[in-house]
Design an enzyme around this catalytic site. Structure first.
Site, PDB file in Angstrom:
ATOM      1  N   ARG A  51       0.812  -1.220   0.000  1.00 56.68           N
ATOM      2  CA  ARG A  51       0.000   0.000   0.000  1.00 56.68           C
ATOM      3  C   ARG A  51       0.844   1.268   0.000  1.00 56.68           C
ATOM      4  O   ARG A  51       0.347   2.351  -0.323  1.00 56.68           O
ATOM      5  CB  ARG A  51      -0.903   0.032   1.245  1.00 56.68           C
ATOM      6  CG  ARG A  51      -2.020  -0.966   1.231  1.00 56.68           C
ATOM      7  CD  ARG A  51      -2.673  -1.041   2.576  1.00 56.68           C
ATOM      8  NE  ARG A  51      -1.703  -1.359   3.608  1.00 56.68           N
ATOM      9  CZ  ARG A  51      -1.990  -1.603   4.871  1.00 56.68           C
ATOM     10  NH1 ARG A  51      -3.250  -1.538   5.280  1.00 56.68           N
ATOM     11  NH2 ARG A  51      -1.049  -1.889   5.739  1.00 56.68           N
ATOM     12  N   LYS A 162       3.219 -19.950   5.990  1.00 53.45           N
ATOM     13  CA  LYS A 162       2.488 -20.239   7.222  1.00 53.45           C
ATOM     14  C   LYS A 162       2.130 -18.914   7.897  1.00 53.45           C
ATOM     15  O   LYS A 162       2.847 -17.932   7.664  1.00 53.45           O
ATOM     16  CB  LYS A 162       3.324 -21.112   8.146  1.00 53.45           C
ATOM     17  CG  LYS A 162       4.453 -20.349   8.857  1.00 53.45           C
ATOM     18  CD  LYS A 162       4.960 -21.072  10.058  1.00 53.45           C
ATOM     19  CE  LYS A 162       5.811 -20.136  10.877  1.00 53.45           C
ATOM     20  NZ  LYS A 162       6.513 -20.686  11.982  1.00 53.45           N
ATOM     21  N   HIS A 192       9.788 -23.401   5.155  1.00 52.10           N
ATOM     22  CA  HIS A 192      11.185 -23.192   4.754  1.00 52.10           C
ATOM     23  C   HIS A 192      12.124 -24.234   5.363  1.00 52.10           C
ATOM     24  O   HIS A 192      13.232 -24.416   4.872  1.00 52.10           O
ATOM     25  CB  HIS A 192      11.637 -21.761   5.058  1.00 52.10           C
ATOM     26  CG  HIS A 192      11.809 -21.464   6.506  1.00 52.10           C
ATOM     27  ND1 HIS A 192      10.770 -21.050   7.288  1.00 52.10           N
ATOM     28  CD2 HIS A 192      12.884 -21.534   7.306  1.00 52.10           C
ATOM     29  CE1 HIS A 192      11.209 -20.864   8.516  1.00 52.10           C
ATOM     30  NE2 HIS A 192      12.484 -21.159   8.560  1.00 52.10           N
ATOM     31  N   LYS A 196      16.025 -26.546   3.791  1.00 52.07           N
ATOM     32  CA  LYS A 196      17.352 -26.509   4.421  1.00 52.07           C
ATOM     33  C   LYS A 196      18.215 -27.647   3.882  1.00 52.07           C
ATOM     34  O   LYS A 196      17.730 -28.745   3.629  1.00 52.07           O
ATOM     35  CB  LYS A 196      17.231 -26.610   5.943  1.00 52.07           C
ATOM     36  CG  LYS A 196      16.706 -25.320   6.553  1.00 52.07           C
ATOM     37  CD  LYS A 196      16.660 -25.427   8.055  1.00 52.07           C
ATOM     38  CE  LYS A 196      16.087 -24.169   8.678  1.00 52.07           C
ATOM     39  NZ  LYS A 196      17.003 -23.041   8.661  1.00 52.07           N
ATOM     40  N   GLU A 230      14.792 -22.293  20.196  1.00 52.72           N
ATOM     41  CA  GLU A 230      15.149 -20.908  19.874  1.00 52.72           C
ATOM     42  C   GLU A 230      15.595 -20.221  21.155  1.00 52.72           C
ATOM     43  O   GLU A 230      14.994 -20.443  22.215  1.00 52.72           O
ATOM     44  CB  GLU A 230      13.935 -20.161  19.316  1.00 52.72           C
ATOM     45  CG  GLU A 230      13.414 -20.710  18.007  1.00 52.72           C
ATOM     46  CD  GLU A 230      12.226 -19.898  17.498  1.00 52.72           C
ATOM     47  OE1 GLU A 230      12.385 -19.225  16.479  1.00 52.72           O
ATOM     48  OE2 GLU A 230      11.168 -19.941  18.142  1.00 52.72           O
ATOM     49  N   HIS A 254       6.660 -27.170  11.009  1.00 51.82           N
ATOM     50  CA  HIS A 254       8.066 -27.567  10.898  1.00 51.82           C
ATOM     51  C   HIS A 254       8.353 -28.939  11.521  1.00 51.82           C
ATOM     52  O   HIS A 254       8.965 -29.800  10.901  1.00 51.82           O
ATOM     53  CB  HIS A 254       8.977 -26.546  11.571  1.00 51.82           C
ATOM     54  CG  HIS A 254       8.781 -25.143  11.077  1.00 51.82           C
ATOM     55  ND1 HIS A 254       8.618 -24.846   9.752  1.00 51.82           N
ATOM     56  CD2 HIS A 254       8.724 -23.958  11.730  1.00 51.82           C
ATOM     57  CE1 HIS A 254       8.469 -23.532   9.609  1.00 51.82           C
ATOM     58  NE2 HIS A 254       8.528 -22.982  10.800  1.00 51.82           N
TER      59      HIS A 254
HETATM   60  P1  NAP Z   1       5.012  -7.406   7.680  1.00 52.09           P
HETATM   61  O1  NAP Z   1       6.413  -6.997   7.933  1.00 52.09           O
HETATM   62  O2  NAP Z   1       3.932  -6.871   8.545  1.00 52.09           O
HETATM   63  O3  NAP Z   1       4.697  -7.003   6.157  1.00 52.09           O
HETATM   64  C1  NAP Z   1       3.413  -7.041   5.614  1.00 52.09           C
HETATM   65  C2  NAP Z   1       3.465  -6.507   4.187  1.00 52.09           C
HETATM   66  O4  NAP Z   1       2.145  -6.537   3.639  1.00 52.09           O
HETATM   67  C3  NAP Z   1       3.953  -5.088   4.071  1.00 52.09           C
HETATM   68  O5  NAP Z   1       4.705  -4.937   2.891  1.00 52.09           O
HETATM   69  C4  NAP Z   1       2.643  -4.286   3.957  1.00 52.09           C
HETATM   70  O6  NAP Z   1       2.921  -3.090   3.327  1.00 52.09           O
HETATM   71  C5  NAP Z   1       1.830  -5.259   3.100  1.00 52.09           C
HETATM   72  N1  NAP Z   1       0.384  -5.069   3.229  1.00 52.09           N
HETATM   73  C6  NAP Z   1      -0.366  -5.097   4.374  1.00 52.09           C
HETATM   74  N2  NAP Z   1      -1.666  -4.860   4.085  1.00 52.09           N
HETATM   75  C7  NAP Z   1      -1.746  -4.696   2.742  1.00 52.09           C
HETATM   76  C8  NAP Z   1      -2.803  -4.425   1.847  1.00 52.09           C
HETATM   77  N3  NAP Z   1      -4.070  -4.263   2.268  1.00 52.09           N
HETATM   78  N4  NAP Z   1      -2.515  -4.330   0.541  1.00 52.09           N
HETATM   79  C9  NAP Z   1      -1.264  -4.473   0.076  1.00 52.09           C
HETATM   80  N5  NAP Z   1      -0.215  -4.727   0.882  1.00 52.09           N
HETATM   81  C10 NAP Z   1      -0.444  -4.851   2.195  1.00 52.09           C
HETATM   82  O7  NAP Z   1       4.837  -8.982   7.667  1.00 52.09           O
HETATM   83  P2  NAP Z   1       5.947 -10.108   7.402  1.00 52.09           P
HETATM   84  O8  NAP Z   1       6.672 -10.382   8.658  1.00 52.09           O
HETATM   85  O9  NAP Z   1       6.738  -9.732   6.200  1.00 52.09           O
HETATM   86  O10 NAP Z   1       5.034 -11.385   7.135  1.00 52.09           O
HETATM   87  C11 NAP Z   1       4.263 -11.557   5.973  1.00 52.09           C
HETATM   88  C12 NAP Z   1       3.627 -12.937   5.994  1.00 52.09           C
HETATM   89  O11 NAP Z   1       4.642 -13.935   5.996  1.00 52.09           O
HETATM   90  C13 NAP Z   1       2.779 -13.209   7.246  1.00 52.09           C
HETATM   91  O12 NAP Z   1       1.706 -14.045   6.893  1.00 52.09           O
HETATM   92  C14 NAP Z   1       3.737 -13.959   8.164  1.00 52.09           C
HETATM   93  O13 NAP Z   1       3.052 -14.779   9.072  1.00 52.09           O
HETATM   94  C15 NAP Z   1       4.489 -14.777   7.132  1.00 52.09           C
HETATM   95  N6  NAP Z   1       5.842 -15.155   7.602  1.00 52.09           N
HETATM   96  C16 NAP Z   1       6.756 -14.189   7.915  1.00 52.09           C
HETATM   97  C17 NAP Z   1       8.034 -14.583   8.309  1.00 52.09           C
HETATM   98  C18 NAP Z   1       9.094 -13.549   8.638  1.00 52.09           C
HETATM   99  O14 NAP Z   1      10.232 -13.959   8.874  1.00 52.09           O
HETATM  100  N7  NAP Z   1       8.782 -12.269   8.660  1.00 52.09           N
HETATM  101  C19 NAP Z   1       8.364 -15.932   8.414  1.00 52.09           C
HETATM  102  C20 NAP Z   1       7.399 -16.893   8.095  1.00 52.09           C
HETATM  103  C21 NAP Z   1       6.141 -16.483   7.680  1.00 52.09           C
HETATM  104  P3  NAP Z   1       1.960  -1.794   3.480  1.00 52.09           P
HETATM  105  O15 NAP Z   1       1.652  -1.641   4.939  1.00 52.09           O
HETATM  106  O16 NAP Z   1       2.742  -0.681   2.883  1.00 52.09           O
HETATM  107  O17 NAP Z   1       0.771  -2.095   2.669  1.00 52.09           O
END
Ligand code: NAP
Length: 505
Positions: A51, A162, A192, A196, A230, A254
């Site tokens: 966004r 996930k 992921h 590994k 962890e 996992h």
């Molecule tokens: P995050 O840092 O909160 O990022 C969310 C992203 O989604 C941001 O780029 C946000 O940008 C975008 N977004 C949110 N609402 C939106 C909308 N209505 N339209 C378009 N874009 C939107 O989350 P994250 O940690 O990267 O995690 C993302 C997903 O991956 C989650 O489901 C999480 O459970 C999963 N995950 C993450 C990790 C990790 O290491 N981070 C590991 C495993 C799984 P804007 O706010 O600018 O829109």
């Protein structure tokens, strides 16, 4: 010697949530490394979507910063030895990579921005992967709008992360929602852990060698331990984690996936469905744990304050909002698989936050030698153990008894035949996402979870959680920096076994 890297076909990777944490820490650096290694060629593009009002230039700057942080932070080296953010070669390769990046502002809950995305992607049915790096509540809206904007074609794929549901019902709903617009063979559910190196090696050890498979059963294996420990706490994810807990966050995906790879029958081939069929059979053979036996077979824990490597840390309740919770940050489970190969062999699973070390490993303990021919005092015979270490120091150790070298008569020692991958293969260790992201482009789903696997895993997990609720099962406190509550030690010691914590034994 490293394996030959084969370039993939030209693609468009569209990352919804392109400005988020997952994209910054994992997806952008992983695609960069594959690009540096010459696997991403031609007019392949990476399109960030979120966004935020950003220009293409802003997004490239975001990605550039992400790469600098990743390169410097990990002190990583690309396979061909670019060494840090100041490195000229790194800078020039980064600039080459950044040319592939584009950005489109879309709020996926509105109609704005989609025409611009469609225009950028064009009319050609290129290989296209939509990576949903956003919360799962947005998956349905994205799939629906991709469909209504004509962006799902024969060569389109969907990648989801996930959590895939919170329980069986919500997982089914989510699978149905994305399944309305994408065929199952277009959907890649990432775990992921499966990408590994050592997890891959488990497949090689088992099915590319004749040595282990004849021993891989209840006649020769005493028990299996799978530990994902962890040392970090909830780290700003308190809101999400507190609704989920260790069993949903780690065990459902996992740990059960690792268990499947250890326990499955040899698949007919290495193709995706052969492997996933065998994993599914394991999940369906797990002995149910319900309210009637959950207290004997599981332990829940929550960390209090303590110290990690000498640094004081606060307890779980101080890390989450509201300061009150009965969510587990630790779980230990004694699981059994009711089939011919594994009857009577316990699989001890354990995972937690704020434990003594950051370590993930699978330990396969063989039965002791049936008879000791050596006189007492020479040595206590210790059982053979195969330890597959996922992190840190990926590698495999086979523990065996040998004669202590040198004079002084026959004395025996327990030592490890040690294959540390970092020492054996001097290349930079490849992040799991690098392999998985390109597997999507190759159309190879072997390392991704099929819908029925995810649902079978929830089907086993749900009664454990409802059993806890029904029995109001105690949550044991443990001190941060330890190996979890003493009740988890009792869980394994009841059967005269111990957790494998000493890397030298
Ligand atoms: P995050 O840092 O909160 O990022 C969310 C992203 O989604 C941001 O780029 C946000 O940008 C975008 N977004 C949110 N609402 C939106 C909308 N209505 N339209 C378009 N874009 C939107 O989350 P994250 O940690 O990267 O995690 C993302 C997903 O991956 C989650 O489901 C999480 O459970 C999963 N995950 C993450 C990790 C990790 O290491 N981070 C590991 C495993 C799984 P804007 O706010 O600018 O829109």
């Amino acid at each position: 010697m490293t394996s030959k890297l084969i370039p993939v076909d030209e693609f468009d990777y569209v990352v919804f949530g392109g400005t988020g944490d997952l994209a910054r820490r994992k997806l952008i650096p992983s695609l960069f490394h594959r690009c540096v290694d010459g696997q991403i060629l031609g007019n392949s593009r990476i399109v960030g979507v979120s966004r935020a009002a950003m220009s293409g230039e802003d997004f490239r700057q975001f990605a550039s910063d992400a790469l600098d942080r990743s390169i410097v932070g990990n002190n990583a080296k690309t396979s061909d030895q670019t060494s840090g953010a100041d490195d000229e070669e790194y800078q020039s390769r980064k600039q080459e990579f950044l040319k592939r990046l584009h950005y489109i502002q879309v709020d996926v809950l509105s109609d704005a921005g989609w025409p611009q995305l469609a225009q950028l992607l064009g009319n050609e049915d290129r290989l296209r992967a939509y990576y949903l790096a956003v919360g799962p509540s947005l998956f349905g809206a994205i799939a629906e709008r991709l469909h209504s904007n004509g962006l799902i074609r024969e060569h389109s794929r969907l990648v989801i992360e996930k959590p895939i549901g919170h329980d069986l019902v919500s997982a089914r709903e989510l699978n149905q929602t994305v399944g309305r617009y994408f065929d199952e063979n277009q959907i890649y559910r990432i775990d992921h852990y499966l990408g590994k190196e050592t997890v891959q090696n488990l497949m090689a050890l088992r099915f590319a060698n004749a040595l282990y498979e004849p021993l891989w059963n209840s006649a020769h294996i005493d028990h299996v331990q799978i530990t994902v420990a962890e040392s970090i706490g909830v780290e700003g994810r308190g809101g999400y984690y507190d609704k989920s807990g260790a069993i949903r966050d780690m065990v459902q995906n996992h740990l059960l996936q690792l268990l499947c790879l250890v326990a499955m029958e040899p698949p007919a081939s290495n193709d995706a469905d052969s492997v996933r069929d065998e994993k599914l059979k394991v999940l369906r053979s797990l002995e149910p744990i319900t309210a009637s036996n959950v207290e004997q077979l599981t332990v829940r824990g929550q960390y209090g304050s303590g110290a990690i490597h000498g640094q004081p840390v606060v307890g779980y309740l101080d890390e989450i909002e509201g300061g009150e919770s009965s969510t587990e940050s630790f779980v230990a489970i004694k699981a059994e698989i009711a089939n011919w190969r594994w009857a009577g062999v316990p699989f001890y699973l354990r995972t937690g936050k704020r434990l003594a070390e950051q370590v993930s490993e699978i330990s396969i303990q063989f039965k002791p030698a049936p008879h000791n021919i050596f006189p007492e005092g020479v040595a206590q015979l210790k059982a053979n153990r195969l330890v597959i270490r996922l992190q840190p120091d990926e590698g495999v150790k086979q523990w065996i008894m040998i004669k202590d070298p040198g004079p002084g008569g026959m004395r025996l020692r327990h030592i490890a035949l040690d294959m540390s991958f970092a020492e054996e293969f001097e290349a930079r260790s490849i992040d799991a996402y690098e392999r998985l992201l390109l597997d999507v482009i190759r159309g190879n789903a072997t390392l991704f979870m099929r819908r029925d696997e995810v649902e079978a895993a929830w089907k086993w997990i749900d009664p454990i959680i409802s059993g806890w609720e029904e029995n109001n099962q105690k949550i044991h406190k443990y001190t941060a920096g330890t190996w979890g509550p003493t009740a988890s030690i009792a869980l394994i010691e009841r059967n005269h076994r111990t957790w494998h914590e000493d890397v030298d034994n």
